[in-house]
Design a protein around this motif. Structure first.
Motif, PDB file in Angstrom:
ATOM      1  N   PHE A 195      13.677  -1.695   4.691  1.00  0.00           N
ATOM      2  CA  PHE A 195      13.455  -0.478   3.911  1.00  0.00           C
ATOM      3  C   PHE A 195      12.234  -0.590   2.994  1.00  0.00           C
ATOM      4  N   THR A 196      12.126  -1.674   2.259  1.00  0.00           N
ATOM      5  CA  THR A 196      11.014  -1.832   1.315  1.00  0.00           C
ATOM      6  C   THR A 196       9.675  -1.875   2.037  1.00  0.00           C
ATOM      7  N   THR A 197       9.627  -2.596   3.150  1.00  0.00           N
ATOM      8  CA  THR A 197       8.383  -2.704   3.911  1.00  0.00           C
ATOM      9  C   THR A 197       7.947  -1.353   4.454  1.00  0.00           C
ATOM     10  N   LEU A 198       8.890  -0.641   5.084  1.00  0.00           N
ATOM     11  CA  LEU A 198       8.548   0.654   5.673  1.00  0.00           C
ATOM     12  C   LEU A 198       8.208   1.679   4.600  1.00  0.00           C
ATOM     13  N   SER A 199       8.887   1.613   3.485  1.00  0.00           N
ATOM     14  CA  SER A 199       8.572   2.531   2.382  1.00  0.00           C
ATOM     15  C   SER A 199       7.156   2.303   1.876  1.00  0.00           C
ATOM     16  N   SER A 200       6.738   1.040   1.830  1.00  0.00           N
ATOM     17  CA  SER A 200       5.371   0.743   1.372  1.00  0.00           C
ATOM     18  C   SER A 200       4.344   1.277   2.373  1.00  0.00           C
ATOM     19  N   TYR A 201       4.660   1.201   3.681  1.00  0.00           N
ATOM     20  CA  TYR A 201       3.756   1.750   4.695  1.00  0.00           C
ATOM     21  C   TYR A 201       3.624   3.271   4.514  1.00  0.00           C
ATOM     22  N   ASP A 202       4.755   3.919   4.259  1.00  0.00           N
ATOM     23  CA  ASP A 202       4.764   5.368   4.055  1.00  0.00           C
ATOM     24  C   ASP A 202       4.017   5.729   2.774  1.00  0.00           C
ATOM     25  N   ASP A 203       4.204   4.953   1.727  1.00  0.00           N
ATOM     26  CA  ASP A 203       3.478   5.178   0.469  1.00  0.00           C
ATOM     27  C   ASP A 203       1.974   5.032   0.678  1.00  0.00           C
ATOM     28  N   ASN A 204       1.581   4.054   1.484  1.00  0.00           N
ATOM     29  CA  ASN A 204       0.157   3.873   1.781  1.00  0.00           C
ATOM     30  C   ASN A 204      -0.432   5.121   2.437  1.00  0.00           C
ATOM     31  N   PHE A 205       0.311   5.683   3.366  1.00  0.00           N
ATOM     32  CA  PHE A 205      -0.160   6.868   4.078  1.00  0.00           C
ATOM     33  C   PHE A 205      -0.290   8.062   3.133  1.00  0.00           C
ATOM     34  N   ASN A 206       0.722   8.272   2.314  1.00  0.00           N
ATOM     35  CA  ASN A 206       0.678   9.397   1.380  1.00  0.00           C
ATOM     36  C   ASN A 206      -0.432   9.218   0.344  1.00  0.00           C
ATOM     37  N   SER A 207      -0.645   7.982  -0.104  1.00  0.00           N
ATOM     38  CA  SER A 207      -1.723   7.711  -1.052  1.00  0.00           C
ATOM     39  C   SER A 207      -3.083   7.949  -0.407  1.00  0.00           C
TER      40      SER A 207
END
Length: 209
Positions: free
Chosen positions: A112-124
């Protein structure tokens, strides 16, 4: 004794209101219980292999660049470009269709934490493109601004503000036909928010006309 009709109607209305409130409360409790049951299940979901997930990869060509030495190192445009160049090297993925619970159920709580960081990177990344487009627009560098808004959309942005921002830039360049073409593009696409976007674009076009 004859009871006035309005009293009978009022009593029926009160009884119906109480019934609807109880039904709504019961449905809300059931939905909450189901949510927490799924959340508990998700928190024990086994870890899945995510090595084959389709990560998003972009190169620096998606960042419209200003003329050399157009901005000082301290300028916000320079900062946005620098941050975009750094972020573009990080893993990104669009997980907007998942809730947190869905994400844990699908890939395991350990991911969860890893995938959330990937998603955050995309949104940023998308947000930085938007900020860069606005930076160009403030300086009346409309061609660069339009190219940057367009880049954000092509990279996966579904945001209303990117569509309306692009439309305003087109109109600043006296190119209403491009706003009309953008409306046609949204109508032909599969953006889940297309209805609201089309209405907003039509309003921008009406202001110009």
């Amino acid at each position: 004794m004859i009871i006035p009709v309005f009293i009978i109607i009022f009593v029926i209305f009160i009884a119906w209101t109480q019934y609807e409130m109880k039904k709504s409360s019961k449905a809300a409790r059931k939905a909450e219980e189901e949510f927490w049951a799924r959340e508990e299940q998700a928190n024990f979901a086994p870890k899945q292999d995510i090595s084959d997930l389709p990560l998003l990869k972009f190169d620096e060509s998606v960042i419209p660049m200003p003329p050399e030495n157009a901005f000082s190192p301290e300028d916000d445009v320079t900062t946005y470009i620098k941050e975009l160049k750094a972020l573009i090297k990080e893993p990104m993925i669009d997980l907007s269709e998942y809730t947190n619970t869905d994400l844990k159920l699908a890939y395991g709580v350990a991911n969860f934490t890893t995938l959330s960081s990937y998603d955050d990177n995309f949104n940023s990344f998308l947000l930085l493109l938007t900020n860069l487009a606005r930076g160009y627009e403030r300086r009346e560098m409309y061609e660069l601004s339009a190219a940057t808004y367009r880049s954000a959309l092509e990279c996966g942005s579904l945001k209303l503000t990117d569509y309306t921002g692009l439309a305003k830039v087109y109109l600043s360049m006296d190119q209403p036909e491009k706003v009309s073409a953008l409306i046609d593009e949204v109508e032909a696409g599969d953006n889940p928010h297309s209805g609201g976007i089309i209405e907003a674009l039509k309003r921008e076009l009406a202001k110009y006309e």
